[in-house]
Design a protein around this motif. Structure first.
Motif, short mmCIF file in Angstrom:
data_model
loop_
_atom_site.label_atom_id
_atom_site.label_comp_id
_atom_site.label_asym_id
_atom_site.label_seq_id
_atom_site.Cartn_x
_atom_site.Cartn_y
_atom_site.Cartn_z
N MET A 1 -41.65 -24.58 -18.98
CA MET A 1 -41.89 -23.14 -18.98
C MET A 1 -41.83 -22.63 -17.54
SD MET A 1 -42.85 -22.09 -22.17
CE MET A 1 -44.23 -21.03 -22.38
N LYS A 2 -41.18 -21.48 -17.38
CA LYS A 2 -41.09 -20.82 -16.08
C LYS A 2 -41.70 -19.43 -16.19
CE LYS A 2 -36.94 -22.94 -14.19
NZ LYS A 2 -35.60 -22.68 -13.65
N ARG A 3 -42.17 -18.93 -15.05
CA ARG A 3 -42.69 -17.57 -15.01
C ARG A 3 -41.55 -16.61 -14.67
NH1 ARG A 3 -47.38 -15.42 -15.27
NH2 ARG A 3 -48.44 -17.40 -14.94
N TYR A 4 -41.40 -15.60 -15.52
CA TYR A 4 -40.40 -14.56 -15.32
C TYR A 4 -41.14 -13.23 -15.13
CZ TYR A 4 -36.96 -17.89 -16.96
OH TYR A 4 -36.16 -19.00 -17.08
N SER A 5 -40.67 -12.44 -14.19
CA SER A 5 -41.22 -11.11 -13.96
C SER A 5 -40.20 -10.08 -14.42
CB SER A 5 -41.53 -10.91 -12.48
OG SER A 5 -42.54 -11.81 -12.08
N PHE A 6 -40.70 -8.96 -14.92
CA PHE A 6 -39.85 -7.93 -15.50
C PHE A 6 -40.12 -6.61 -14.76
CE2 PHE A 6 -40.68 -11.21 -18.54
CZ PHE A 6 -39.44 -11.45 -19.11
N ASP A 7 -39.31 -6.35 -13.74
CA ASP A 7 -39.44 -5.14 -12.93
C ASP A 7 -38.72 -4.00 -13.63
OD1 ASP A 7 -40.71 -6.79 -11.07
OD2 ASP A 7 -38.85 -7.15 -9.97
N ILE A 8 -39.36 -2.86 -13.70
CA ILE A 8 -38.81 -1.71 -14.43
C ILE A 8 -38.27 -0.69 -13.44
CG2 ILE A 8 -39.32 0.16 -16.03
CD1 ILE A 8 -41.65 -1.66 -17.06
N ARG A 9 -37.02 -0.32 -13.63
CA ARG A 9 -36.38 0.69 -12.79
C ARG A 9 -36.05 1.90 -13.65
NH1 ARG A 9 -34.33 0.56 -7.83
NH2 ARG A 9 -34.30 -1.71 -7.72
N GLY A 10 -36.54 3.06 -13.20
CA GLY A 10 -36.22 4.34 -13.84
C GLY A 10 -35.69 5.26 -12.76
N GLY A 11 -34.40 5.49 -12.75
CA GLY A 11 -33.80 6.27 -11.67
C GLY A 11 -33.93 5.52 -10.36
N GLU A 12 -34.53 6.16 -9.38
CA GLU A 12 -34.71 5.53 -8.07
C GLU A 12 -36.04 4.78 -7.95
OE1 GLU A 12 -32.31 5.46 -5.69
OE2 GLU A 12 -31.09 6.40 -7.25
N GLU A 13 -36.90 4.91 -8.94
CA GLU A 13 -38.22 4.29 -8.89
C GLU A 13 -38.18 2.87 -9.44
OE1 GLU A 13 -41.41 6.68 -10.40
OE2 GLU A 13 -40.36 8.51 -9.84
N LEU A 14 -38.91 1.97 -8.79
CA LEU A 14 -39.01 0.58 -9.21
C LEU A 14 -40.48 0.20 -9.33
CD1 LEU A 14 -37.58 -2.12 -9.83
CD2 LEU A 14 -37.78 -2.64 -7.38
N ALA A 15 -40.88 -0.25 -10.51
CA ALA A 15 -42.24 -0.73 -10.74
C ALA A 15 -42.19 -2.25 -10.85
CB ALA A 15 -42.81 -0.12 -12.02
N LEU A 16 -42.80 -2.91 -9.88
CA LEU A 16 -42.78 -4.37 -9.86
C LEU A 16 -43.79 -4.95 -10.84
CD1 LEU A 16 -42.53 -5.08 -6.03
CD2 LEU A 16 -40.70 -5.13 -7.73
N ASP A 17 -43.37 -5.97 -11.54
CA ASP A 17 -44.24 -6.72 -12.45
C ASP A 17 -44.96 -7.77 -11.61
OD1 ASP A 17 -45.43 -8.30 -14.37
OD2 ASP A 17 -43.56 -8.90 -15.34
N GLU A 18 -46.24 -7.57 -11.38
CA GLU A 18 -47.02 -8.48 -10.54
C GLU A 18 -47.53 -9.69 -11.31
OE1 GLU A 18 -47.19 -8.08 -7.34
OE2 GLU A 18 -46.32 -6.07 -7.27
N GLU A 19 -47.57 -9.61 -12.64
CA GLU A 19 -48.11 -10.67 -13.47
C GLU A 19 -47.06 -11.65 -13.97
OE1 GLU A 19 -50.81 -10.35 -17.10
OE2 GLU A 19 -51.41 -8.68 -15.79
N GLY A 20 -46.02 -11.13 -14.56
CA GLY A 20 -44.98 -11.97 -15.15
C GLY A 20 -45.42 -12.57 -16.48
N MET A 21 -44.56 -13.43 -17.01
CA MET A 21 -44.79 -14.04 -18.31
C MET A 21 -44.17 -15.44 -18.31
SD MET A 21 -43.42 -12.54 -21.97
CE MET A 21 -44.37 -11.05 -21.80
#
Length: 77
Positions: free
Chosen positions: A1-21
């Protein structure tokens, strides 16, 4: 199992996933990104004429996948 992070980009904004899965494979991470993108699209304001969302998937080595969704909502009359 590996940890993957899912960063969300909406237009110019980027929300980093600090937790991951923790997931078993890149394929599982791609499915999670696609499902999350569909869920996000349902939550977006319907007032905008054009929208674009993406989820950038990364692991410890860096970005490994992307999921993109774009749509246009316009009045015809």
């Amino acid at each position: 199992m590996k940890r993957y992070s899912f960063d969300i980009r909406g237009g110019e904004e980027l929300a980093l996933d600090e937790e991951g899965m923790m997931l078993p494979s890149i394929e599982a991470a791609q499915r999670e990104a696609a499902n999350s993108l569909a869920d996000l699209a349902r939550d977006i304001s319907r007032g905008a004429e054009m929208q674009h969302l993406s989820i950038e998937v990364r692991n410890a080595a860096g970005q490994v996948a992307e999921a993109h969704l774009g749509w246009i909502v316009r009045r015809l009359q």
